[in-house]
Design a protein around this motif. Structure first.
Motif, mmCIF file in Angstrom:
data_model
loop_
_atom_site.group_PDB
_atom_site.id
_atom_site.type_symbol
_atom_site.label_atom_id
_atom_site.label_comp_id
_atom_site.label_asym_id
_atom_site.label_seq_id
_atom_site.Cartn_x
_atom_site.Cartn_y
_atom_site.Cartn_z
ATOM 1 N N ALA A 133 0.848 -1.137 -0.001
ATOM 2 C CA ALA A 133 0.050 -0.108 0.078
ATOM 3 C C ALA A 133 0.739 1.335 0.020
ATOM 4 N N ALA A 134 1.895 1.138 0.739
ATOM 5 C CA ALA A 134 3.000 2.431 0.648
ATOM 6 C C ALA A 134 3.663 2.532 -0.513
ATOM 7 N N VAL A 135 4.119 1.562 -1.208
ATOM 8 C CA VAL A 135 4.932 1.491 -2.275
ATOM 9 C C VAL A 135 3.998 1.953 -3.526
ATOM 10 N N LYS A 136 2.884 1.427 -3.636
ATOM 11 C CA LYS A 136 1.884 1.525 -4.692
ATOM 12 C C LYS A 136 0.660 2.766 -4.292
ATOM 13 N N ARG A 137 1.255 3.627 -3.414
ATOM 14 C CA ARG A 137 0.375 4.392 -2.937
ATOM 15 C C ARG A 137 -0.246 5.379 -3.759
ATOM 16 N N SER A 138 0.207 5.613 -5.030
ATOM 17 C CA SER A 138 -0.085 6.484 -6.155
ATOM 18 C C SER A 138 -1.040 5.749 -7.018
ATOM 19 N N GLY A 139 -1.113 4.385 -6.828
ATOM 20 C CA GLY A 139 -1.870 3.731 -7.907
ATOM 21 C C GLY A 139 -3.149 2.936 -7.299
ATOM 22 N N VAL A 140 -4.023 2.474 -7.997
ATOM 23 C CA VAL A 140 -5.256 1.728 -7.673
ATOM 24 C C VAL A 140 -5.052 0.936 -6.566
ATOM 25 N N LEU A 141 -3.967 0.102 -6.687
ATOM 26 C CA LEU A 141 -3.883 -1.044 -5.909
ATOM 27 C C LEU A 141 -3.689 -0.531 -4.278
ATOM 28 N N GLY A 142 -2.742 0.719 -4.332
ATOM 29 C CA GLY A 142 -2.503 1.050 -2.880
ATOM 30 C C GLY A 142 -3.851 1.714 -2.386
ATOM 31 N N ASP A 143 -4.584 2.343 -3.262
ATOM 32 C CA ASP A 143 -5.794 2.980 -2.732
ATOM 33 C C ASP A 143 -6.855 1.902 -2.114
ATOM 34 N N LEU A 144 -6.868 0.752 -2.944
ATOM 35 C CA LEU A 144 -7.922 -0.225 -2.603
ATOM 36 C C LEU A 144 -7.455 -0.972 -1.250
ATOM 37 N N LEU A 218 -2.531 -0.155 8.024
ATOM 38 C CA LEU A 218 -2.481 1.270 8.066
ATOM 39 C C LEU A 218 -1.259 1.805 8.656
ATOM 40 N N ALA A 219 -0.850 1.152 10.012
ATOM 41 C CA ALA A 219 0.113 1.576 10.631
ATOM 42 C C ALA A 219 1.461 1.131 9.663
ATOM 43 N N MET A 220 1.903 -0.023 9.038
ATOM 44 C CA MET A 220 2.779 -0.447 8.283
ATOM 45 C C MET A 220 2.941 0.592 7.204
ATOM 46 N N LYS A 221 1.866 1.061 6.535
ATOM 47 C CA LYS A 221 1.814 1.916 5.214
ATOM 48 C C LYS A 221 2.375 3.161 5.939
ATOM 49 N N SER A 222 1.840 3.365 6.910
ATOM 50 C CA SER A 222 2.510 4.833 7.471
ATOM 51 C C SER A 222 3.753 4.687 7.818
ATOM 52 N N SER A 223 4.331 3.658 8.333
ATOM 53 C CA SER A 223 5.795 3.552 8.872
ATOM 54 C C SER A 223 6.564 3.531 7.498
ATOM 55 N N VAL A 224 6.425 2.868 6.677
ATOM 56 C CA VAL A 224 7.087 2.696 5.409
ATOM 57 C C VAL A 224 7.203 4.013 4.615
#
Length: 338
Positions: A133-144, A218-224
């Motif tokens: 989710a962090a790496v792909k945060r600008s794409g559809v997968l990250g948003d989903l 959510l915690a891992m995405k924020s941390s990454v």
């Protein structure tokens, strides 16, 4: 020096943990003594009416509740705490003749294993999905992935349990509800019994996992995302370091704060087990606590409160110690302070 820091922190946590358990034991004692109708006096009077002598009735009541029904409130409290240090919590009313500690020990294993399995499952899946989710945060997968985490994180545990039960025991009845294993199988190390154990534990485990998954992702995405912006990552990219090596550094540094939350979440799930186990009729500590309240089994109720509190205290101690071990910056900071 590292071991000295860990030992010092352990001693401090143990002292605070014991103090917290004693506070809960004290609160439990006074709650039982001040319940309308005075169940201790009622039990004592009932035994007298059955023909017991006052001395025998007093001893029987003391065995059941863990303290003498006579004497001043201070004497009763001292008697109760003395029994507590001997791990004597009295005898269960709903399980005549069975010590509370034995009843709690039997129920604890049906809470510990599902909670551990559900927590570890949600941690592994949530951490992996959080990285994506962090790496792909600008794409559809990250948003989903982020949306799935937000939705599940906002749903109460008991609502998830009700939904899981309604879907998989009623609408699509593929999983059992109630009990720990089918009575058709002989308890023991055999395929049928083990398979039945897994089948009955599936709904509680999956519910525990879903209840925690949103928080992990959510915690891992924020941390990454935070680690990706650190100077050492930017310097590594400028030096032309391979993306795979950079990603390994990012994941390792981002996951450190989550290990503390992992141990803490175990303690929180012990509290959540009260609702989940009752909904699924799964005979663990949470189910036992509710049944003890319904049956006015006050000795068992106090013991269940104590054990759940002890589990949360141990989880907090493990969280802090684990973080001290895996993150050398904590040890070096404390050593510098001393």
């Amino acid at each position: 020096m590292g071991m000295t820091v860990i030992a010092r922190r352990l001693a401090g946590h143990l002292a605070r943990g014991i103090a917290m358990v004693l506070v809960v034991a004290t609160i439990s004692f006074f709650i039982i003594r001040n319940i309308p109708g005075d169940p201790i006096a009622a039990r004592y009077q009932k035994l007298l009416e059955q023909g017991m002598s006052p001395e025998a009735a007093e001893r029987a009541t003391a065995v059941m509740y863990g303290f003498l029904p006579s004497g001043t409130l201070g004497e009763q409290y001292a008697d109760y705490m003395t029994g507590l240090f001997r791990f004597d919590l009295g005898v269960s009313v709903t399980n005549p003749g069975t010590p509370v500690t034995a009843v709690l020990g039997e129920a604890a294993k049906w809470t510990v294993l599902p909670v551990l399995a559900g927590t570890l499952l949600s941690f592994l899946v949530g951490v992996i999905m959080g990285v994506y989710a962090a790496v792909k945060r600008s794409g559809v997968l990250g948003d989903l992935l982020a949306i799935s985490g937000s939705l599940l994180h906002g749903v109460p545990q008991y609502v998830l349990a009700l939904l899981m039960g309604a879907i998989f025991t009623t609408l699509i009845p593929i999983l059992p509800q109630g009990g720990t294993a089918d009575i058709l199988f002989e308890p023991g190390f055999n395929a049928g019994y083990i398979g039945s154990l897994i089948e009955h534990a599936t709904l509680p485990v999956v519910t525990y996992a879903l209840a925690s998954y949103g928080g992990w992702i959510l915690a891992m995405k924020s941390s990454v995302v935070t680690v990706l912006g650190d100077d050492f990552i930017l310097a590594a990219e400028l030096r032309g370091m391979k993306r795979s090596i950079i990603f390994r550094y990012v994941a390792r540094n981002a996951i450190l704060p989550l290990f503390t939350i992992l141990a803490l979440s175990l303690g929180l799930l012990f509290g959540g087990a009260i609702f989940i186990e009752k909904i699924f009729n799964y005979p663990g500590l949470g189910f036992l606590l509710i049944e003890s309240v319904v049956n006015r089994d006050y000795a068992l109720m106090g013991g269940a409160f104590l054990l759940i509190t002890a589990a949360i205290v141990v989880a907090n101690i493990l969280a802090d110690l684990f973080y001290t071990v895996i993150d050398p910056r904590v040890r070096s900071g404390e050593e510098a302070a001393t």
